[in-house]
Scaffold this active site. Structure first.
Site, PDB file in Angstrom:
ATOM      1  N   TYR A 362     -11.369  -3.596 -23.599  1.00 25.01           N
ATOM      2  CA  TYR A 362     -11.847  -5.795 -22.797  1.00 25.01           C
ATOM      3  C   TYR A 362     -12.622  -5.799 -23.732  1.00 25.01           C
ATOM      4  CZ  TYR A 362     -16.909  -2.538 -22.659  1.00 25.01           C
ATOM      5  OH  TYR A 362     -18.316  -1.807 -22.846  1.00 25.01           O
ATOM      6  N   GLU A 363     -12.858  -7.692 -23.528  1.00 21.52           N
ATOM      7  CA  GLU A 363     -12.882  -8.739 -23.913  1.00 21.52           C
ATOM      8  C   GLU A 363     -12.343  -8.597 -25.194  1.00 21.52           C
ATOM      9  OE1 GLU A 363     -17.347  -9.307 -25.138  1.00 21.52           O
ATOM     10  OE2 GLU A 363     -18.103  -7.542 -24.072  1.00 21.52           O
ATOM     11  N   GLY A 364     -10.707  -8.755 -24.849  1.00 20.04           N
ATOM     12  CA  GLY A 364      -9.842  -8.372 -25.269  1.00 20.04           C
ATOM     13  C   GLY A 364      -9.748  -8.003 -25.570  1.00 20.04           C
TER      14      GLY A 364
END
Ligand code: CAA
Length: 379
Positions: A362-364
């Site tokens: 997550y968050e890329g």
């Protein structure tokens, strides 16, 4: 160069560690098993000033610094990174962009309760077809006099359903692609704003992840964050900061795994001696400790740059990518050291290994982090 926390940061580290061990640790396995989100623990973090740690007192904060905020993330994650995920989503991804881009009225109305911890925040960017390709937003916002009308949905939203304040991204001009995305602040209870499917997850099961649904939601113009079409930059710069929080989450998970592995390998006797006295185990521990240290240096370097107001996007991506990969490796090795017991849910390391996985995603994803790093060094 300074490789030590200052006195105030050390005090915060001690205070958060005590809070995490006393209040968060006791229910960790139960919350994990029952997929139970604890609002009470986040409220308590607010009472301790942790939700406002990096904001000025004038906005409900406790005037600490950004490094202290990252320390708090690491310490909470060391005990329960599901709780830390909810904390970071509210502070990094909702309060922080309102602090950075909000009007004075928006800060008073939304940032103050988020910083004080009386309200919880969330960040709504991801959609079924807009994950890594964050620009492929389908949610639309149409201006109609003094308000926008929002239609669409968001998935995988941390604190979805639990939060009171939502930063939501929507297309105001589809033809313009990334330049047509606008950010809005929504409140729970707005007519037409409802919650859909709750995710059942492999890890961070004590965090709540739920779908957001918008059906003709009237959002007042004064709830727009920043200018029309500035949304993509707001989202990207917010994620730059959020990634340091994910790196700190990975540090907390890896730190816990290393501590468990050291203790277990000194207690577990096989062939008449503790398994730590075998180089096969001792060298594994040495590698784990080294990888964790390297990850910690990258993470606090990124936090230091952000705190100083210097460019930090590349360093945040490096920290997030390296620390999450290190956490995955360190937790996997911890399970290996525990052997069969490591695979059992009676012992803590399998949970850490499952939780480490999300930090690579997550968050890329870490592929996105490489895009950010490569973009910066080739520019
Ligand atoms: N800061 C400022 N501006 C930025 C930026 C940044 N970090 N990144 C991009 N931009 C700007 C660019 O400068 C460009 O503007 P100009 O044309 O004016 O120069 C514009 O935005 C478009 O940039 P790109 O062409 O590089 O954009 P892209 O569409 O190719 O995307 C990407 C690049 C790095 C892949 C980006 O889309 C991305 O980061 N995707 C991942 C999204 C993500 O992290 N999602 C996570 C969801 S939230 C979550 O996980 C939270 C949770 O649950 C806890």
């Amino acid at each position: 160069m300074q490789f030590e926390f200052n006195e105030q940061q050390k005090m915060i580290q001690k205070m958060v560690r005590e809070f995490a061990e006393k209040e968060i640790a006791p229910g960790v396995m139960e919350r994990e098993d029952k997929e139970e989100f604890s609002r009470a623990l986040l409220d308590k973090a607010g009472e301790l000033g942790l939700t406002g740690i990096c904001f000025p007192e004038s906005y409900g904060g406790s005037d600490g610094d950004y490094i202290s905020y990252i320390i708090a993330n690491e310490e909470i994650a060391r005990v329960d990174d599901g709780v830390q995920t909810g904390y970071a989503a509210s502070v990094s991804l909702c309060a922080m962009p309102i602090y950075n881009y909000g009007t004075e009225e928006q800060k008073q109305k939304f940032l103050v309760p988020l910083a004080e911890g009386s309200k919880l925040g969330a960040f709504g960017l991801t959609e079924p077809n807009a994950g890594t390709d964050a620009a492929a937003q389908q949610t639309v916002a149409v201006l109609n006099g003094d308000h926008y009308v929002l239609n669409g949905s968001k998935i995988f939203i941390t604190n979805g359903g639990a939060a009171e304040i939502y930063l939501v991204f929507a297309m105001t001009d589809k033809a313009k692609g990334v330049k047509g995305i606008t950010a809005f602040i929504l409140e729970k209870g707005m007519p037409g704003f409802t919650f859909g499917k709750k995710e059942h997850k492999m890890g961070i099961r004590s965090s709540q992840t739920q779908e957001l649904i918008f059906q003709d939601v009237k959002v007042p113009v004064e709830n727009r964050l920043g200018q029309e079409s500035a949304g993509f930059k707001i989202a990207m710069t917010t994620l730059d900061g959020g990634r340091i929080g994910v790196a700190a989450q990975a540090l907390g998970i890896a730190q816990a795994a290393l501590e468990h592995a050291i203790k277990y390998s000194q207690e577990r006797v096989q062939f008449g001696k503790p398994i730590a006295s075998n180089q096969a185990i001792a060298f594994l521990l040495a590698d784990m400790a080294t990888q964790l240290d390297a990850a910690r240096l990258l993470t606090y370097r990124a936090a230091y740059l952000k705190q100083k107001g210097q460019p930090f996007a590349k360093e945040a991506a490096m920290a997030k990518m390296y620390a999450s990969d290190a956490a995955m490796k360190i937790t996997t090795d911890a399970v290996q050291i525990f052997g069969g017991y490591g695979f059992s849910r009676e012992y803590p390391v399998e949970r850490l290994m499952r939780n480490a996985k999300i930090t690579q995603i997550y968050e890329g994803t870490n592929q996105v982090q490489r895009m950010v790093i490569a973009g910066a060094i080739l520019r």
